[in-house]
Design a protein around this motif. Structure first.
Motif, PDB file in Angstrom:
ATOM      1  N   UNK A  68       3.317   2.421  -7.862  1.00 50.95           N
ATOM      2  CA  UNK A  68       1.942   2.133  -8.314  1.00 50.95           C
ATOM      3  C   UNK A  68       1.257   1.098  -7.442  1.00 50.95           C
ATOM      4  N   UNK A  69       2.060   0.157  -6.938  1.00 52.06           N
ATOM      5  CA  UNK A  69       1.501  -0.903  -6.077  1.00 52.06           C
ATOM      6  C   UNK A  69       1.329  -0.412  -4.643  1.00 52.06           C
ATOM      7  N   UNK A  70       1.771   0.825  -4.379  1.00 52.82           N
ATOM      8  CA  UNK A  70       1.800   1.403  -3.025  1.00 52.82           C
ATOM      9  C   UNK A  70       2.488   0.432  -2.070  1.00 52.82           C
ATOM     10  N   UNK A  71       3.664   0.022  -2.522  1.00 54.64           N
ATOM     11  CA  UNK A  71       4.385  -1.029  -1.829  1.00 54.64           C
ATOM     12  C   UNK A  71       5.786  -0.532  -1.474  1.00 54.64           C
ATOM     13  N   UNK A  72       6.159  -0.731  -0.222  1.00 58.24           N
ATOM     14  CA  UNK A  72       7.521  -0.384   0.196  1.00 58.24           C
ATOM     15  C   UNK A  72       8.352  -1.669   0.189  1.00 58.24           C
ATOM     16  N   UNK A  73       9.675  -1.536   0.089  1.00 60.25           N
ATOM     17  CA  UNK A  73      10.493  -2.754   0.112  1.00 60.25           C
ATOM     18  C   UNK A  73      10.150  -3.662   1.294  1.00 60.25           C
TER      19      UNK A  73
END
Ligand code: KG4
Ligand code: ZN
Length: 331
Positions: A68-73
């Motif tokens: 949802x945050x369009x975040x990758x590690x």
């Protein structure tokens, strides 16, 4: 700076991604999976059952929060996790997951005290300053602290027996209402007369900053026995009025005594509208700035854990961090 927060201290499984940019915090995602519907069936939390549900949902909840945050590690600067207080089986799920992720993704691991975390929900939507009086009102805690700076506070007092939330929950249960009882009592109270019953305002005149709510619960039980649940609305309204007045009077008195101009309120009971209104009126008269998080940030969530991490320098070794179910606000 982008932080993934993880929270599993009670019955919720929560993960959130927050960003701090130009001194402003933005919630990129805030996922809370609760087994509350299961708990309400049994009238409370069964620790082992809560932990089993959390074990099933922790990975999907973290995955959803990142997606949802369009975040990758690779976009994360740190991982923050609640390491106490709470139910040990529940805490272990979040702590062990966070340790593994911090290790394999090579991220700093930030251990957060859940109680401090509640206060930092305020920094997401507001900008409190120091010094300030902090009132924490949750299911397990009722505490007053004097905040001097980030990470620096003096413990003033707390409940000697039941917490305010616990009093709401236990009285709701006596009325046959499902867990958690606070919102249920509050809803019933809307239709009742807060002056119908004269419940005690415990420890208002004590010379310390302590609270006690178990006597209130006993009075409620006795009156309920006499009147029957036919008068549930008046009982609920009168109970809510007694809890709110007790909390407001002591909190405002502490702000005056320590000459602070800010009050920050935190914890599930901070979602109570009457408490918010009453504190609002009393602080306005005195020129004190009041901070109360929006209701979805008052009850347990991971956004408040990530928010705390922006202001906390302490990190932990991912191989060594231990969950601590007895962590408190006292030194
Ligand atoms: O902070 P929280 O979500 O969990 C703990 O860390 O304990 O607080 C849960 C408590 C429960 O006792 C619940 O009944 C109470 O917060 N609560 C409320 C309201 N919403 C939640 N109490 C009164 N009014 C509400 N609107
Ligand atoms: Zn909590």
């Amino acid at each position: 700076m982008t932080i993934l927060g993880i929270e599993t201290s009670c019955d919720e499984t929560a993960a959130a991604v927050l960003e701090l940019k130009n001194n402003r915090i933005t919630i990129l995602s805030n996922i809370v999976a609760s087994s509350a519907s299961l708990q309400s069936k049994y009238g409370g939390i069964i620790p082992e059952q809560a932990a089993r549900e959390q074990q099933k949902s922790i990975i999907p909840v973290i995955e959803t929060a990142l997606k949802q945050a369009q975040c990758k590690p690779a976009d994360l600067d740190a991982i923050a996790v609640t390491y106490g207080p709470g139910l040990i089986g529940s805490l272990l799920i979040g702590v062990e997951t966070a340790k593994v992720l911090a290790k394999v993704w090579s991220k700093p691991l930030i251990p957060v005290n859940h109680l401090i975390g509640h206060f930092y929900a305020n920094w997401i939507t507001s900008t409190p300053t120091f010094p300030s009086i902090g009132l924490l009102v949750s299911g397990g805690h009722t505490d007053l602290v004097l905040f001097k700076d980030h990470g620096k506070y003096e413990y003033l007092g707390g409940t000697r027996d039941d917490a305010a939330g616990e009093c709401f929950d236990k009285c709701a249960r006596l009325l046959g209402l499902p867990y958690p009882g606070g919102p249920q009592i509050s809803k019933l109270a809307e239709k009742g007369n807060p002056k119908a019953y004269d419940f005690p305002r415990p420890m208002l005149d004590s010379k310390d900053w302590d609270f006690s709510f178990s006597g209130l619960k006993t009075s409620f039980a006795n009156l309920l026995k006499d009147s029957g649940s036919i008068d549930a609305e008046n009982l609920a309204a009168s109970l809510e009025a007694a809890i709110v007045e007790t909390l407001v009077t002591k909190t405002v008195a502490a702000a005056q005594k320590y000459k602070v101009e800010q009050i920050i309120v935190a914890g599930g009971v901070a979602a109570n509208q009457k408490l918010d209104e009453e504190l609002g009126t009393r602080t306005k008269d005195l020129g004190i700035k009041l901070h109360v998080p929006p209701p979805y940030l008052c009850t347990d969530n991971a956004a408040m854990i990530a928010s705390t991490a922006f202001f906390q320098n302490k990190t932990a070794d991912p191989l060594a961090l231990q969950a601590n179910p007895n962590l408190s606000l006292t030194p």
